[in-house]
Design a protein around this motif. Structure first.
Motif, PDB file in Angstrom:
ATOM      1  N   PRO A 136      -4.351   0.859  -6.762  1.00  0.00           N
ATOM      2  CA  PRO A 136      -5.006  -0.385  -6.317  1.00  0.00           C
ATOM      3  C   PRO A 136      -4.349  -0.971  -5.076  1.00  0.00           C
ATOM      4  CG  PRO A 136      -3.592  -0.825  -8.193  1.00  0.00           C
ATOM      5  CD  PRO A 136      -3.562   0.666  -7.985  1.00  0.00           C
ATOM      6  N   THR A 137      -5.050  -1.878  -4.477  1.00  0.00           N
ATOM      7  CA  THR A 137      -4.599  -2.496  -3.229  1.00  0.00           C
ATOM      8  C   THR A 137      -3.199  -3.074  -3.348  1.00  0.00           C
ATOM      9  OG1 THR A 137      -6.907  -3.061  -2.722  1.00  0.00           O
ATOM     10  CG2 THR A 137      -5.192  -4.224  -1.495  1.00  0.00           C
ATOM     11  N   LEU A 138      -2.939  -3.827  -4.413  1.00  0.00           N
ATOM     12  CA  LEU A 138      -1.659  -4.531  -4.543  1.00  0.00           C
ATOM     13  C   LEU A 138      -0.487  -3.555  -4.658  1.00  0.00           C
ATOM     14  CD1 LEU A 138      -0.310  -7.305  -4.752  1.00  0.00           C
ATOM     15  CD2 LEU A 138      -0.580  -7.166  -7.240  1.00  0.00           C
ATOM     16  N   TYR A 139      -0.723  -2.380  -5.239  1.00  0.00           N
ATOM     17  CA  TYR A 139       0.375  -1.440  -5.462  1.00  0.00           C
ATOM     18  C   TYR A 139       0.587  -0.483  -4.285  1.00  0.00           C
ATOM     19  CZ  TYR A 139       3.610   1.495  -8.105  1.00  0.00           C
ATOM     20  OH  TYR A 139       4.725   2.163  -8.527  1.00  0.00           O
ATOM     21  N   HIS A 140      -0.370  -0.402  -3.389  1.00  0.00           N
ATOM     22  CA  HIS A 140      -0.312   0.606  -2.325  1.00  0.00           C
ATOM     23  C   HIS A 140       0.946   0.504  -1.467  1.00  0.00           C
ATOM     24  CE1 HIS A 140      -1.611   2.573   1.532  1.00  0.00           C
ATOM     25  NE2 HIS A 140      -1.891   3.512   0.649  1.00  0.00           N
ATOM     26  N   PRO A 141       1.407  -0.706  -1.055  1.00  0.00           N
ATOM     27  CA  PRO A 141       2.638  -0.745  -0.252  1.00  0.00           C
ATOM     28  C   PRO A 141       3.829  -0.116  -0.967  1.00  0.00           C
ATOM     29  CG  PRO A 141       1.474  -2.837  -0.125  1.00  0.00           C
ATOM     30  CD  PRO A 141       0.799  -2.038  -1.194  1.00  0.00           C
TER      31      PRO A 141
ATOM     32  N   LEU B 276      -6.783  -6.484  -6.928  1.00  0.00           N
ATOM     33  CA  LEU B 276      -7.532  -6.679  -5.691  1.00  0.00           C
ATOM     34  C   LEU B 276      -6.760  -7.472  -4.646  1.00  0.00           C
ATOM     35  CD1 LEU B 276     -10.999  -7.579  -7.259  1.00  0.00           C
ATOM     36  CD2 LEU B 276     -10.267  -5.374  -6.382  1.00  0.00           C
ATOM     37  N   GLU B 277      -5.633  -8.030  -5.035  1.00  0.00           N
ATOM     38  CA  GLU B 277      -4.847  -8.826  -4.099  1.00  0.00           C
ATOM     39  C   GLU B 277      -4.100  -7.916  -3.116  1.00  0.00           C
ATOM     40  OE1 GLU B 277      -5.197 -11.951  -4.009  1.00  0.00           O
ATOM     41  OE2 GLU B 277      -6.201 -12.278  -5.935  1.00  0.00           O
TER      42      GLU B 277
END
Length: 498
Positions: free
Chosen positions: A425-430, A480-481
């Protein structure tokens, strides 16, 4: 309120063909009154400075030129160099409109005589334009010197790059395709010269007498990036001894479709193709493309197709010498609506992410062949899926789409093993990127492996049967954050993800 004031965003283009006759006449009046900028007949933009308008035209040239010259084919030196030239000119072939230049703000369209779309040419989405395929491009750039064609050394360099990236098979395909196109193009002489160049390169290749550094590496065999292979060995060794979960999941019907949607949504979002999740739902479930973002819409659809359709869903490509060929097929299907990304064609130039330089094009085939063969030594299921994800990302064999492709192949291995597919998900990608970077720069595999094991557990929590409940559940986990500083990814029960 004037139409110019209602544009969103304020510098969006307006095409009179897409509005009613009354609205079209209103556009003409507003342009005459100076309330709108007239780009060309039937094409308008909000009032802005000349510099801003020129930048807008160059940025949106495909949509505009498709209206100005419908049926045109980006060709000759423009096709060789990716479209608009540094001199702000784009060359188009057209069967009926030719031998002239059309001046637009910030862009000149040079029209030359030539056939419309031919077999192998690539549709540029819904713009009405096509992009010359590789065989046509080469034929068009061989011949009399001048501003219309790339220099002979550039043609030869491209052919050497193709040989490096895809081998003799690609040369045979180019010769066959060019032979079929030459009569329609009136390019029999160019075909003869192309055959001579290819023959000379293949002869030199066989004798090991190439003069370029890359060519000499190819002449010695199939070169391999030894530094990368050592890194793959480190990862494989770690995966052989690290206990990893096997989370069984065999979704069917609507649940499988919903999971594939979520996978496609996040896989594109983290690469910069950002849609609201409800917009993305409309794109995938209702085939409702976002009007001013058709290519981005097709990017989401491209990943979705591969995530839900066999053979792409059912298992990774064959390993060894056939691995790159399999990836080429997957890539061509995923990005078939983006001709500028060279779908299905391995990169011809070195690519980068920040300061990281990926594998040299001359070494892509050999490195993927050896790297994928090493996958046989890694336990099937999650361990092997993680391995596949890394080698594709680390080699970066294509100009674009490598991250999405790496995750699709990873998930195909999981599906083959009857395991839950992974969504990042977006929040975990970094955090995932940081772990991959530690493996790339420091040969430290544990963080990368554990990050994907975490996401395997996280992805398996959801009930994929109902799309509304699924989106609501995902939203509650903060997935989604975008800011890991402000939010922490939660499990479905509200506990912190660990």
């Amino acid at each position: 309120m004037h139409l110019a004031q209602r544009l969103s965003p304020p510098k969006e283009l307006i095409f009179s063909a897409l509005v009613s006759d009354a609205e079209a006449r209103k556009l003409q009046r507003q342009a005459a009154a100076g309330l709108l900028c007239r780009v060309y007949v039937g094409v308008y933009a909000a009032k802005q400075s000349e510099e801003e308008l020129a930048a807008l035209v160059r940025r949106s040239w495909q949509r505009i030129v498709g209206v100005v010259v419908p049926g045109g084919v980006v060709s000759h030196i423009s096709a060789m160099r990716g479209g608009v030239l540094p001199c702000a000119e784009v060359v188009l072939s057209h069967p009926t409109s030719f031998n002239k230049k059309i001046a637009l703000p910030g862009l000149t369209v040079r029209l030359v005589r030539g056939p419309g779309p031919l077999p192998g040419d690539l549709s540029m989405g819904t713009t009405g334009l096509h992009y010359a395929g590789r065989a046509r491009m080469l034929l068009e750039n061989i011949g009399r010197k001048g501003g219309l064609r790339a220099p002979p050394e550039e043609v030869e360099h491209m052919l050497v790059s193709v040989l490096n990236a895809s081998g003799e098979k690609a040369f045979n395909e180019i010769r066959d395709q060019a032979a079929g196109l030459a009569p329609a193009m009136g390019a029999e002489k160019s075909l003869k010269e192309l055959r001579l160049i290819i023959g000379a390169l293949l002869g030199t290749y066989a004798k090991g007498g190439l003069v370029t550094k890359v060519g000499m590496a190819v002449a010695r065999g199939t070169p391999v990036d030894q530094e990368r292979m050592a890194r793959f060995e480190v990862l494989a060794a770690h995966l052989r001894i690290t206990p990893l979960p096997h989370i069984e999941q065999a979704l069917q019907g609507v649940a499988r479709q919903n999971a594939a949607f979520l996978e496609a949504y996040f896989s594109n979002y983290v690469e910069g193709t950002k849609f609201d999740i409800q917009q993305a739902r409309d794109i995938v479930m209702n085939n409702k493309l976002v009007p001013n973002r058709p290519k981005d819409s097709h990017d989401v659809l491209g990943v979705f197709r591969l995530a839900i359709t066999r053979p792409y869903r059912g298992g990774p490509p064959l390993v060894g010498q056939e691995f790159l060929e399999g990836l080429e097929t997957w890539h061509a299907e995923m990005l078939k609506m983006r001709p500028e990304a060279n779908p299905g064609k391995p990169k011809l130039e070195v690519n980068y992410a920040g300061t990281t330089q990926f594998v040299n094009p001359a070494m892509v085939r050999g490195t993927l062949a050896e790297g994928s063969s090493l996958a046989r030594s890694v336990p099937e299921g999650l361990a092997r899926a993680i391995y596949f994800a890394f080698i594709i990302s680390e080699v970066h064999p294509f100009d674009d789409g490598n991250g999405r492709l790496s995750r699709l192949v990873m998930n195909a291995e999981l599906t083959r093993a009857g395991a839950s597919r992974i969504i990042i998900p977006t929040l975990y990608h970094p955090q995932y990127v940081d772990c991959a970077r530690a493996l790339t720069r420091k040969n430290e595999p544990s963080g990368f492996v554990q990050s994907l094991a975490k996401m395997a557990r996280w992805s398996s929590q959801f009930d994929y049967a109902d799309i509304d409940l699924l989106i609501d559940s995902v939203r509650k986990t903060h997935a989604l954050e975008e800011s890991p500083v402000e939010y922490r990814l939660l499990n479905l029960d509200g506990s912190n993800e660990t």
